[in-house]
Write an enzyme that holds these catalytic residues in place. Structure first.
Site, PDB file in Angstrom:
ATOM      1  N   GLY A 203       2.593   2.148  -2.707  1.00  0.00           N
ATOM      2  CA  GLY A 203       2.747   2.609  -4.090  1.00  0.00           C
ATOM      3  C   GLY A 203       3.493   1.607  -4.956  1.00  0.00           C
ATOM      4  O   GLY A 203       4.041   1.963  -6.006  1.00  0.00           O
ATOM      5  N   THR A 204       3.487   0.356  -4.518  1.00  0.00           N
ATOM      6  CA  THR A 204       4.212  -0.710  -5.223  1.00  0.00           C
ATOM      7  C   THR A 204       3.766  -0.850  -6.679  1.00  0.00           C
ATOM      8  O   THR A 204       4.599  -0.951  -7.590  1.00  0.00           O
ATOM      9  CB  THR A 204       3.950  -2.067  -4.513  1.00  0.00           C
ATOM     10  OG1 THR A 204       3.883  -1.856  -3.112  1.00  0.00           O
ATOM     11  CG2 THR A 204       5.005  -3.079  -4.854  1.00  0.00           C
ATOM     12  N   THR A 205       2.453  -0.878  -6.889  1.00  0.00           N
ATOM     13  CA  THR A 205       1.898  -1.103  -8.230  1.00  0.00           C
ATOM     14  C   THR A 205       2.372   0.000  -9.179  1.00  0.00           C
ATOM     15  O   THR A 205       2.785  -0.267 -10.317  1.00  0.00           O
ATOM     16  CB  THR A 205       0.350  -1.096  -8.155  1.00  0.00           C
ATOM     17  OG1 THR A 205      -0.058  -1.892  -7.033  1.00  0.00           O
ATOM     18  CG2 THR A 205      -0.271  -1.628  -9.415  1.00  0.00           C
ATOM     19  N   TRP A 206       2.337   1.207  -8.705  1.00  0.00           N
ATOM     20  CA  TRP A 206       2.757   2.378  -9.485  1.00  0.00           C
ATOM     21  C   TRP A 206       4.246   2.277  -9.834  1.00  0.00           C
ATOM     22  O   TRP A 206       4.650   2.438 -10.983  1.00  0.00           O
ATOM     23  CB  TRP A 206       2.464   3.616  -8.653  1.00  0.00           C
ATOM     24  CG  TRP A 206       2.624   4.939  -9.328  1.00  0.00           C
ATOM     25  CD1 TRP A 206       2.781   5.178 -10.675  1.00  0.00           C
ATOM     26  CD2 TRP A 206       2.629   6.217  -8.679  1.00  0.00           C
ATOM     27  NE1 TRP A 206       2.875   6.524 -10.898  1.00  0.00           N
ATOM     28  CE2 TRP A 206       2.778   7.180  -9.693  1.00  0.00           C
ATOM     29  CE3 TRP A 206       2.520   6.642  -7.350  1.00  0.00           C
ATOM     30  CZ2 TRP A 206       2.833   8.556  -9.409  1.00  0.00           C
ATOM     31  CZ3 TRP A 206       2.561   7.997  -7.066  1.00  0.00           C
ATOM     32  CH2 TRP A 206       2.715   8.935  -8.080  1.00  0.00           C
TER      33      TRP A 206
ATOM     34  N   HIS B  41       8.134  -7.579  -0.613  1.00  0.00           N
ATOM     35  CA  HIS B  41       7.640  -6.756   0.501  1.00  0.00           C
ATOM     36  C   HIS B  41       8.485  -7.029   1.754  1.00  0.00           C
ATOM     37  O   HIS B  41       8.213  -6.465   2.807  1.00  0.00           O
ATOM     38  CB  HIS B  41       6.179  -7.102   0.820  1.00  0.00           C
ATOM     39  CG  HIS B  41       5.180  -6.549  -0.157  1.00  0.00           C
ATOM     40  ND1 HIS B  41       5.261  -5.273  -0.668  1.00  0.00           N
ATOM     41  CD2 HIS B  41       4.051  -7.090  -0.681  1.00  0.00           C
ATOM     42  CE1 HIS B  41       4.233  -5.054  -1.481  1.00  0.00           C
ATOM     43  NE2 HIS B  41       3.500  -6.142  -1.512  1.00  0.00           N
TER      44      HIS B  41
ATOM     45  N   LYS C  67       0.803  -1.231   0.000  1.00  0.00           N
ATOM     46  CA  LYS C  67       0.000   0.000   0.000  1.00  0.00           C
ATOM     47  C   LYS C  67       0.836   1.282   0.000  1.00  0.00           C
ATOM     48  O   LYS C  67       0.337   2.374   0.202  1.00  0.00           O
ATOM     49  CB  LYS C  67      -0.990   0.047   1.199  1.00  0.00           C
ATOM     50  CG  LYS C  67      -1.889  -1.143   1.287  1.00  0.00           C
ATOM     51  CD  LYS C  67      -2.711  -1.359   0.041  1.00  0.00           C
ATOM     52  CE  LYS C  67      -2.389  -2.650  -0.635  1.00  0.00           C
ATOM     53  NZ  LYS C  67      -2.765  -2.679  -2.053  1.00  0.00           N
TER      54      LYS C  67
ATOM     55  N   ARG D 139       5.498   5.648   2.001  1.00  0.00           N
ATOM     56  CA  ARG D 139       4.378   6.586   1.912  1.00  0.00           C
ATOM     57  C   ARG D 139       4.011   7.007   3.324  1.00  0.00           C
ATOM     58  O   ARG D 139       4.316   6.274   4.279  1.00  0.00           O
ATOM     59  CB  ARG D 139       3.216   5.832   1.269  1.00  0.00           C
ATOM     60  CG  ARG D 139       1.999   6.621   0.971  1.00  0.00           C
ATOM     61  CD  ARG D 139       0.932   5.711   0.377  1.00  0.00           C
ATOM     62  NE  ARG D 139      -0.181   6.480  -0.115  1.00  0.00           N
ATOM     63  CZ  ARG D 139      -1.300   5.946  -0.577  1.00  0.00           C
ATOM     64  NH1 ARG D 139      -1.443   4.640  -0.625  1.00  0.00           N
ATOM     65  NH2 ARG D 139      -2.275   6.714  -1.007  1.00  0.00           N
TER      66      ARG D 139
ATOM     67  N   TYR E  48       6.031   8.083  -2.111  1.00  0.00           N
ATOM     68  CA  TYR E  48       4.803   8.218  -2.905  1.00  0.00           C
ATOM     69  C   TYR E  48       4.467   9.707  -3.100  1.00  0.00           C
ATOM     70  O   TYR E  48       4.158  10.139  -4.205  1.00  0.00           O
ATOM     71  CB  TYR E  48       3.677   7.508  -2.148  1.00  0.00           C
ATOM     72  CG  TYR E  48       2.339   7.434  -2.856  1.00  0.00           C
ATOM     73  CD1 TYR E  48       1.983   6.294  -3.575  1.00  0.00           C
ATOM     74  CD2 TYR E  48       1.410   8.472  -2.767  1.00  0.00           C
ATOM     75  CE1 TYR E  48       0.739   6.200  -4.201  1.00  0.00           C
ATOM     76  CE2 TYR E  48       0.167   8.389  -3.381  1.00  0.00           C
ATOM     77  CZ  TYR E  48      -0.162   7.253  -4.098  1.00  0.00           C
ATOM     78  OH  TYR E  48      -1.391   7.169  -4.714  1.00  0.00           O
TER      79      TYR E  48
ATOM     80  N   SER F 127      -5.432   2.804   3.357  1.00  0.00           N
ATOM     81  CA  SER F 127      -5.357   2.002   2.141  1.00  0.00           C
ATOM     82  C   SER F 127      -5.352   0.506   2.496  1.00  0.00           C
ATOM     83  O   SER F 127      -6.049  -0.297   1.874  1.00  0.00           O
ATOM     84  CB  SER F 127      -4.088   2.391   1.365  1.00  0.00           C
ATOM     85  OG  SER F 127      -4.031   1.708   0.149  1.00  0.00           O
TER      86      SER F 127
HETATM   87  P1  A3P Z   1      -5.113   4.134  -2.040  1.00  0.00           P
HETATM   88  O1  A3P Z   1      -5.738   2.954  -1.392  1.00  0.00           O
HETATM   89  O2  A3P Z   1      -4.780   5.232  -1.073  1.00  0.00           O
HETATM   90  O3  A3P Z   1      -5.878   4.633  -3.201  1.00  0.00           O
HETATM   91  P2  A3P Z   1       0.327  -0.820  -3.471  1.00  0.00           P
HETATM   92  O4  A3P Z   1       0.488  -0.776  -4.925  1.00  0.00           O
HETATM   93  O5  A3P Z   1       1.626  -0.728  -2.719  1.00  0.00           O
HETATM   94  O6  A3P Z   1      -0.533  -1.946  -3.029  1.00  0.00           O
HETATM   95  O7  A3P Z   1      -0.406   0.533  -3.055  1.00  0.00           O
HETATM   96  C1  A3P Z   1      -1.742   0.737  -3.419  1.00  0.00           C
HETATM   97  C2  A3P Z   1      -2.034   2.210  -3.305  1.00  0.00           C
HETATM   98  O8  A3P Z   1      -1.447   2.890  -4.424  1.00  0.00           O
HETATM   99  C3  A3P Z   1      -3.530   2.478  -3.378  1.00  0.00           C
HETATM  100  O9  A3P Z   1      -3.710   3.675  -2.635  1.00  0.00           O
HETATM  101  C4  A3P Z   1      -3.718   2.668  -4.871  1.00  0.00           C
HETATM  102  O10 A3P Z   1      -4.899   3.343  -5.195  1.00  0.00           O
HETATM  103  C5  A3P Z   1      -2.486   3.478  -5.221  1.00  0.00           C
HETATM  104  N1  A3P Z   1      -2.082   3.384  -6.621  1.00  0.00           N
HETATM  105  C6  A3P Z   1      -2.128   2.300  -7.446  1.00  0.00           C
HETATM  106  N2  A3P Z   1      -1.670   2.614  -8.652  1.00  0.00           N
HETATM  107  C7  A3P Z   1      -1.318   3.923  -8.611  1.00  0.00           C
HETATM  108  C8  A3P Z   1      -0.783   4.823  -9.595  1.00  0.00           C
HETATM  109  N3  A3P Z   1      -0.535   4.438 -10.828  1.00  0.00           N
HETATM  110  N4  A3P Z   1      -0.543   6.095  -9.200  1.00  0.00           N
HETATM  111  C9  A3P Z   1      -0.821   6.496  -7.940  1.00  0.00           C
HETATM  112  N5  A3P Z   1      -1.336   5.692  -6.988  1.00  0.00           N
HETATM  113  C10 A3P Z   1      -1.575   4.418  -7.314  1.00  0.00           C
END
Ligand code: A3P
Length: 313
Positions: free
Chosen positions: A63-66, A124, A61, A146, A210, A154
């Site tokens: 910002g891993t996916t980003w 992680h 949570k 973050r 983040y 989140s």
């Molecule tokens: P929120 O729940 O605050 O919206 P992770 O990828 O580490 O699991 O983190 C997920 C968080 O990153 C979620 O936050 C998600 O919405 C947000 N997120 C996913 N993709 C993103 C992107 N491309 N840019 C910004 N935030 C992103």
């Protein structure tokens, strides 16, 4: 603590760490339903790092996916145009997979030698739990963190979605977080491990936030590309490549891709890719945590980070 938005049922029973599969191992709380201890032990025992490897590290949570989308796109930008990048049909987690959630969970000693260089991995796990070969090698680790207030909120949404717990009180999640009893927690120990190593080995460990990526995506994406050994050329900067990558990897764009709206990763306990995309904002916690709760967690952090130069706004 009161939560602002949700009407939380106070009669809902707590879900204990064990009900979430949280198990303490080597000083951290591991979500063993997702990352079994056996896969962590095998990773620590067998993984052989190469100097060219790139590892995306984070607590869930943060910002891993980003970050995975950005790293994949930066590194592969000469192989794929944005119109035909695999990110159009695969979730970022499928393209950069976790050691403990995928590779060493599916096979206790997988053959990773055939993966083309640079191999892209993620984890992680906290720094002290990484395989020794990583610590000895010259590979690159990018860590993203973050503000913990947004992480709690989140995580709460995510855990409710993954474990189908619509009535789980935010208070429980928050209190567990403050005690350090949360996925890969304590949060502060996790961040400190990578923070300290990023100071000690700045060419091997990049510490990203983040909020900084949101505030100045151009500067942070260039910083990331440089660190990864794939810097943008002057020509690329002039022709807008940096901004194209930022737009492609943005929350609004990735969230709307069909794979992230309706897809699900094979063999994953995450029921839908859409759980990785919620609001994507900085400071959303203000809608959920009371001022008292914010003060409480601020005090915990102040105490836990008092002997370090690491701070969170
Ligand atoms: P929120 O729940 O605050 O919206 P992770 O990828 O580490 O699991 O983190 C997920 C968080 O990153 C979620 O936050 C998600 O919405 C947000 N997120 C996913 N993709 C993103 C992107 N491309 N840019 C910004 N935030 C992103």
């Amino acid at each position: 603590m009161e939560s602002k938005k949700s009407s939380l049922a106070s009669s809902t029973p707590n879900i204990s760490p064990s009900a979430q599969g949280l198990t303490q191992f080597q000083g951290f709380w591991i979500p063993t339903l997702i990352a079994p201890i056996s896969s962590i032990i095998s990773f620590q025992k067998y993984f052989q790092a190469l100097d060219e490897d790139i590892i995306v590290a984070s607590k869930p949570k943060a910002g891993t996916t980003w970050l995975k989308a950005l790293v994949f796109t930066i590194v592969n930008r000469h192989s794929y145009k944005l119109s035909n990048t695999p990110l159009n049909s695969a979730n970022p987690h499928q393209l950069i997979s976790h050691f403990e959630i995928k590779f060493y969970k599916e096979n206790l000693n997988p053959d990773l030698s055939k993966i083309p260089s640079p191999r892209l991995f993620s984890t992680h796990l906290p720094y002290p739990m990484l395989a020794d070969s990583i610590k000895r090698s010259n590979c690159r680790i990018v860590y993203i963190t973050r503000n913990p207030f947004d992480i709690v909120v989140s995580s709460w949404h995510f855990i409710k979605g993954v474990h189908n717990l619509p009535d789980w009180p935010l208070e429980d999640c928050f209190e567990m977080f403050c005690r350090g009893e949360e996925s890969y927690g304590p949060f502060w120990e996790h961040a400190l491990g990578y923070w300290n190593m990023s100071m000690e080995k700045p060419s091997n460990i990049l510490f990203m936030r983040y909020e900084e990526l949101k505030e100045d995506p151009v500067a942070q994406t260039k910083r990331l590309a440089e660190f990864l050994g794939f810097p943008f050329s002057i020509e690329e900067e002039k022709t807008g490549v940096v901004n194209q990558i930022i737009d492609f990897c943005s929350f609004n764009h990735l969230k709307e891709l069909e794979v992230n709206k309706t897809g699900k990763m094979p063999r994953s306990i995450i029921p839908s890719n859409k759980l990785f995309f919620r609001s994507g904002k900085v400071g959303d916690y203000i809608n959920y945590l009371s001022p008292t709760a914010v003060e409480l967690l601020s005090n915990v952090l102040k105490e836990k980070l008092s002997e370090s130069s690491l701070t969170f706004n």
